[in-house]
Design a protein around this motif. Structure first.
Motif, PDB file in Angstrom:
ATOM      1  N   ASN A 215       0.864  -1.186   0.000  1.00 18.05           N
ATOM      2  CA  ASN A 215       0.000   0.000   0.000  1.00 18.05           C
ATOM      3  C   ASN A 215       0.898   1.233   0.000  1.00 18.05           C
ATOM      4  OD1 ASN A 215      -1.971   1.917   0.219  1.00 18.05           O
ATOM      5  ND2 ASN A 215      -2.870   1.134   2.113  1.00 18.05           N
ATOM      6  N   PRO A 217       0.489   4.155  -1.482  1.00 16.61           N
ATOM      7  CA  PRO A 217      -0.171   5.441  -1.209  1.00 16.61           C
ATOM      8  C   PRO A 217      -0.277   5.752   0.281  1.00 16.61           C
ATOM      9  CG  PRO A 217      -1.326   4.287  -2.953  1.00 16.61           C
ATOM     10  CD  PRO A 217      -0.310   3.323  -2.420  1.00 16.61           C
ATOM     11  N   GLU A 248       3.902   0.349  -8.614  1.00 20.49           N
ATOM     12  CA  GLU A 248       2.845   0.682  -7.673  1.00 20.49           C
ATOM     13  C   GLU A 248       2.421   2.139  -7.839  1.00 20.49           C
ATOM     14  OE1 GLU A 248       1.452  -1.599  -5.865  1.00 20.49           O
ATOM     15  OE2 GLU A 248       2.865  -3.103  -6.591  1.00 20.49           O
ATOM     16  N   PRO A 249       1.163   2.457  -7.568  1.00 24.23           N
ATOM     17  CA  PRO A 249       0.690   3.835  -7.728  1.00 24.23           C
ATOM     18  C   PRO A 249       1.345   4.794  -6.749  1.00 24.23           C
ATOM     19  CG  PRO A 249      -0.961   2.495  -6.614  1.00 24.23           C
ATOM     20  CD  PRO A 249       0.123   1.560  -7.078  1.00 24.23           C
ATOM     21  N   ARG A 250       1.639   6.004  -7.207  1.00 21.87           N
ATOM     22  CA  ARG A 250       2.218   7.054  -6.367  1.00 21.87           C
ATOM     23  C   ARG A 250       1.183   8.132  -6.103  1.00 21.87           C
ATOM     24  NH1 ARG A 250       7.678   7.170  -7.527  1.00 21.87           N
ATOM     25  NH2 ARG A 250       8.459   5.068  -7.744  1.00 21.87           N
ATOM     26  N   ARG A 251       1.221   8.696  -4.899  1.00 24.02           N
ATOM     27  CA  ARG A 251       0.351   9.826  -4.587  1.00 24.02           C
ATOM     28  C   ARG A 251       1.109  10.808  -3.716  1.00 24.02           C
ATOM     29  NH1 ARG A 251      -5.335   6.714  -2.999  1.00 24.02           N
ATOM     30  NH2 ARG A 251      -5.686   5.782  -5.009  1.00 24.02           N
TER      31      ARG A 251
END
Length: 251
Positions: A215, A217, A248-251
């Motif tokens: 996870n 984010p 993996e998604p970055r925020r």
């Protein structure tokens, strides 16, 4: 009945994961009595042709020759297991994936026209079907032995997918992020090292790649809270398993 055959191959890598197999010492002697090592250039120059019951592949695919060779290995192996960060995630050489590889070759080599390389460094699974991936930079000898014995016994390897944080709790290590504000990739990194770095007061560097429940984010704000700006966070994630964490998604 002849014993099963084992082959070990190397692509683009430092040989560290193959050396982990050699470091098994007494266990390796016992293994040698159960299998016939047909191809392992790190240990012997003797080469027997396939097919092989089990093939271990270290290293990433970084050249056109690698891409062709990995298909030949897959065709000759009943089961194919990739070992180490290079083979499972492209390795530290996958840092090239975020830059201009032609600029790199011009800077490093006096005759870049002699260099035949791909623009990216990719895991073996990006090219052929893989039966199991063993993470680590380098891999853990206990996990390696579990994978080998499991395949010899015809069962699935018992390698858990939990994070390094679980190992810290199991050995009673105080969380370095909570106690000291030290940036740590333990919450998103696959277990296997025994949480060595946090045990000595250092944050996890992500040697074993993303865990089964990543996870990012949720982790990024914690890294920012501990004083890391966007550039520092990016550099922190782009190490041994750069390409895997970058997916993996970055925020």
């Amino acid at each position: 009945m002849s014993p099963p055959t084992l082959a070990v191959f190397k692509l683009a890598s430092c040989d560290g994961c193959q050396l982990t197999l050699l470091d098994c010492e007494d266990e390796l002697l016992g293994l040698a009595g159960q299998v016939r090592i047909a191809h392992f250039l790190e240990a012997s120059s003797a080469i027997d042709p396939g097919p092989y019951d089990l093939a271990l592949v270290e290293g990433s695919v970084t050249t056109p020759a690698d891409a062709e060779r990995v298909h030949a290995i897959r065709a000759a192996a009943h089961r194919l297991v990739t070992i180490g960060a290079c083979a499972t995630a492209g390795g530290i050489q996958a840092l090239r994936n975020f830059a201009d590889v032609e600029e790199f070759t011009r800077s490093v080599y006096a005759r870049p026209d002699y260099i035949d390389t791909l623009a990216t460094s990719t895991p073996v699974s990006a090219h052929v079907e893989v039966d199991f991936e063993l993470r680590g930079c380098p891999i853990d000898r206990r996990q390696l032995l579990e994978v080998l014995t499991a395949h010899l016994a015809g069962r699935k390897p018992d390698i858990s997918g939990h994070s390094v944080c679980f190992e810290c709790k199991r050995r009673g290590t105080v969380c370095v992020t909570v106690a000291h504000g030290t940036p740590c990739l333990g919450p998103v990194t696959h277990a296997g090292c025994g949480a060595i770095c946090p045990a000595y007061g250092r944050g996890c560097y992500g040697c074993f790649g993303p865990s089964g429940s990543v996870n990012l984010p949720a982790l990024i704000p914690l890294l920012r809270r501990d004083g890391m700006d966007e550039r520092a966070t990016e550099r922190f994630l782009r190490t041994f398993n750069a390409a895997a964490f970058d997916e993996e998604p970055r925020r």
